[in-house]
Scaffold this motif. Structure first.
Motif, mmCIF file in Angstrom:
data_model
loop_
_atom_site.group_PDB
_atom_site.id
_atom_site.type_symbol
_atom_site.label_atom_id
_atom_site.label_comp_id
_atom_site.label_asym_id
_atom_site.label_seq_id
_atom_site.Cartn_x
_atom_site.Cartn_y
_atom_site.Cartn_z
ATOM 1 N N PHE A 20 11.024 -30.104 -119.808
ATOM 2 C CA PHE A 20 12.058 -30.356 -120.814
ATOM 3 C C PHE A 20 12.325 -29.089 -121.635
ATOM 4 C CE2 PHE A 20 13.333 -31.849 -125.075
ATOM 5 C CZ PHE A 20 14.451 -32.599 -124.733
ATOM 6 N N GLN A 21 11.255 -28.445 -122.110
ATOM 7 C CA GLN A 21 11.398 -27.235 -122.926
ATOM 8 C C GLN A 21 12.067 -26.110 -122.140
ATOM 9 O OE1 GLN A 21 7.958 -26.519 -125.961
ATOM 10 N NE2 GLN A 21 7.017 -27.482 -124.172
ATOM 11 N N ALA A 22 11.772 -26.024 -120.848
ATOM 12 C CA ALA A 22 12.357 -24.970 -120.030
ATOM 13 C C ALA A 22 13.875 -25.068 -119.988
ATOM 14 C CB ALA A 22 11.781 -25.027 -118.613
ATOM 15 N N THR A 28 16.297 -22.344 -128.713
ATOM 16 C CA THR A 28 16.599 -23.605 -129.403
ATOM 17 C C THR A 28 15.326 -24.250 -129.945
ATOM 18 O OG1 THR A 28 18.552 -24.007 -128.029
ATOM 19 C CG2 THR A 28 17.576 -25.920 -129.123
ATOM 20 N N ILE A 29 14.284 -24.315 -129.133
ATOM 21 C CA ILE A 29 13.045 -24.986 -129.533
ATOM 22 C C ILE A 29 12.481 -24.394 -130.819
ATOM 23 C CG2 ILE A 29 10.603 -25.335 -128.912
ATOM 24 C CD1 ILE A 29 12.282 -27.253 -127.415
ATOM 25 N N ALA A 61 20.158 -28.050 -125.255
ATOM 26 C CA ALA A 61 20.188 -26.596 -125.391
ATOM 27 C C ALA A 61 21.296 -26.196 -126.366
ATOM 28 C CB ALA A 61 20.414 -25.947 -124.027
ATOM 29 N N GLY A 62 20.960 -25.333 -127.307
ATOM 30 C CA GLY A 62 21.928 -24.892 -128.303
ATOM 31 C C GLY A 62 22.009 -25.779 -129.528
ATOM 32 N N THR A 63 21.241 -26.888 -129.543
ATOM 33 C CA THR A 63 21.203 -27.778 -130.709
ATOM 34 C C THR A 63 20.127 -27.258 -131.651
ATOM 35 O OG1 THR A 63 21.832 -29.636 -129.284
ATOM 36 C CG2 THR A 63 20.939 -30.179 -131.460
ATOM 37 N N LYS A 64 20.525 -26.588 -132.733
ATOM 38 C CA LYS A 64 19.576 -25.808 -133.511
ATOM 39 C C LYS A 64 19.346 -26.286 -134.936
ATOM 40 C CE LYS A 64 20.181 -21.615 -130.778
ATOM 41 N NZ LYS A 64 20.448 -20.150 -130.770
#
Length: 338
Positions: A20-22, A28-29, A61-64
């Motif tokens: 998931f993190q990849a 983002t993480i 991805a990109g949700t920060k």
């Protein structure tokens, strides 16, 4: 060339979260100190299913900001089909296994499992009994053949990786029973299929599991559905009796925190209903007499309730062919009611 099917196992937590993190990406993480914990919550919604982890990871991805993460997690929990990538990417790919099933009977039996509560273990015997009540297994000559046919369908769905067969212990009887489980994402896909691929105007199934007060406006939206399942719901008091002109199936599942209570006259207008399951409700003491007006009813389950007698109105149910009364204490059936 010959083809061989390979079962794709769900990943263990460490592998699932790493995958998931990849796809979310380190930028983002680690863009906010609260996001790693929120990422764990989102990843757990995938329950180890690789395709879900990839689809949802890409969408995040990109949700920060934590606020955006919380909003998308709530969407994933409550309205999964609306989550980015689910309807256009994930569900159509998962639906290949459904489309590959042998016939419409097996497909109907699979979709039916999505009416059960999320994460629940579904007793195989009870499930097959419902399939019989629904008429899915009418091609068989007698009840024994029908049950054997139901077992074959469960085996086919297990082979297609759409259901998982498990064995659980009954806490009351200490007996072991065979059950099936449906992966959360597979269940979401099944409900999506039952809604004509997301077309809410043609909702075949409605599952009410919000755990909140249901008002008259929401009930009005259900009137066109053929199959309705209450997993966790209570109703506003003094609600007008609703009309369900297309309802064929009503399943009501036990919830220990919300007592079973329907508005007065709730069962008054269901002119074509065939299946009503009220079993396993310890606080169901009296059966509403308007159930005697459900002239088309063929399957009625009152097992594991506290009902002590049946209302005489039940003798009007001339088409009833399955009446389940298991584990009722101090129970009597008035003469001439059946």
């Amino acid at each position: 060339m010959g083809a061989k099917g390979i079962e794709v196992k769900c990943l263990a937590w460490e592998e699932a979260f790493a995958l998931f993190q990849a796809y979310v990406g380190e930028d983002t993480i680690y863009s906010h100190p609260h996001i790693p914990k929120l990422a764990e919550i989102a990843s757990k919604e995938c329950d180890g299913l690789p395709l879900a982890l990839i689809t949802i990871g890409r969408a995040m991805a990109g949700t920060k900001t934590p606020e955006e993460w919380e909003k998308k997690i709530q969407m994933l929990k409550n309205y999964p089909a609306k989550f980015p990538g689910m309807e256009n990417h994930l569900f159509p790919r998962l639906a290949f296994s459904y489309d590959s099933l042998q016939d419409e009977t097996i497909k109907s039996c699979f979709l039916y499992c999505s009416l059960f509560p999320e994460d629940s273990s579904i007793n195989c015997d009870a499930l097959i009994q419902l399939w019989i009540g629904e008429g899915f297994l009418d091609e068989y000559g007698d009840i024994k053949e029908a049950r054997n046919g139901g077992e074959d369908i469960i085996a086919s769905l297990n082979h297609a990786c759409l259901l998982e067969i498990t064995v659980t212990d009954n806490i009351w009887t200490q007996a072991r029973c065979r059950c099936v489980k449906m992966h959360d994402v597979i269940r979401d896909m099944a409900l999506w299929l039952a809604c004509q691929n997301g077309n809410k105007k043609q909702n075949k199934f409605v599952v009410v599991d919000k755990g909140e007060l249901v008002n008259a406006q929401e009930v009005e939206k259900w009137k066109g559905t053929p199959r309705l399942s209450f997993v966790s719901a209570s109703f506003e008091k003094h609600m007008e009796p609703p009309s369900f002109p297309n309802l064929q199936t009503l399943l009501v599942f036990v919830n220990w925190t919300i007592p079973l209570s329907f508005p007065s006259g709730f069962f008054s207008y269901m002119p074509i209903i065939t299946v009503l399951d009220l079993g396993n409700h310890d606080n169901l003491i009296d059966l509403p007499i308007e159930i005697g007006k459900l002239f088309t009813l063929q399957y009625l389950n009152l097992s594991d309730t506290r009902i002590i007698t049946l209302p005489m109105e039940l003798r009007n149910l001339k088409k009833l062919r399955c009446l389940l009364l298991d584990d009722l204490f101090e129970f009597e059936i008035p003469s001439q009611i059946i």
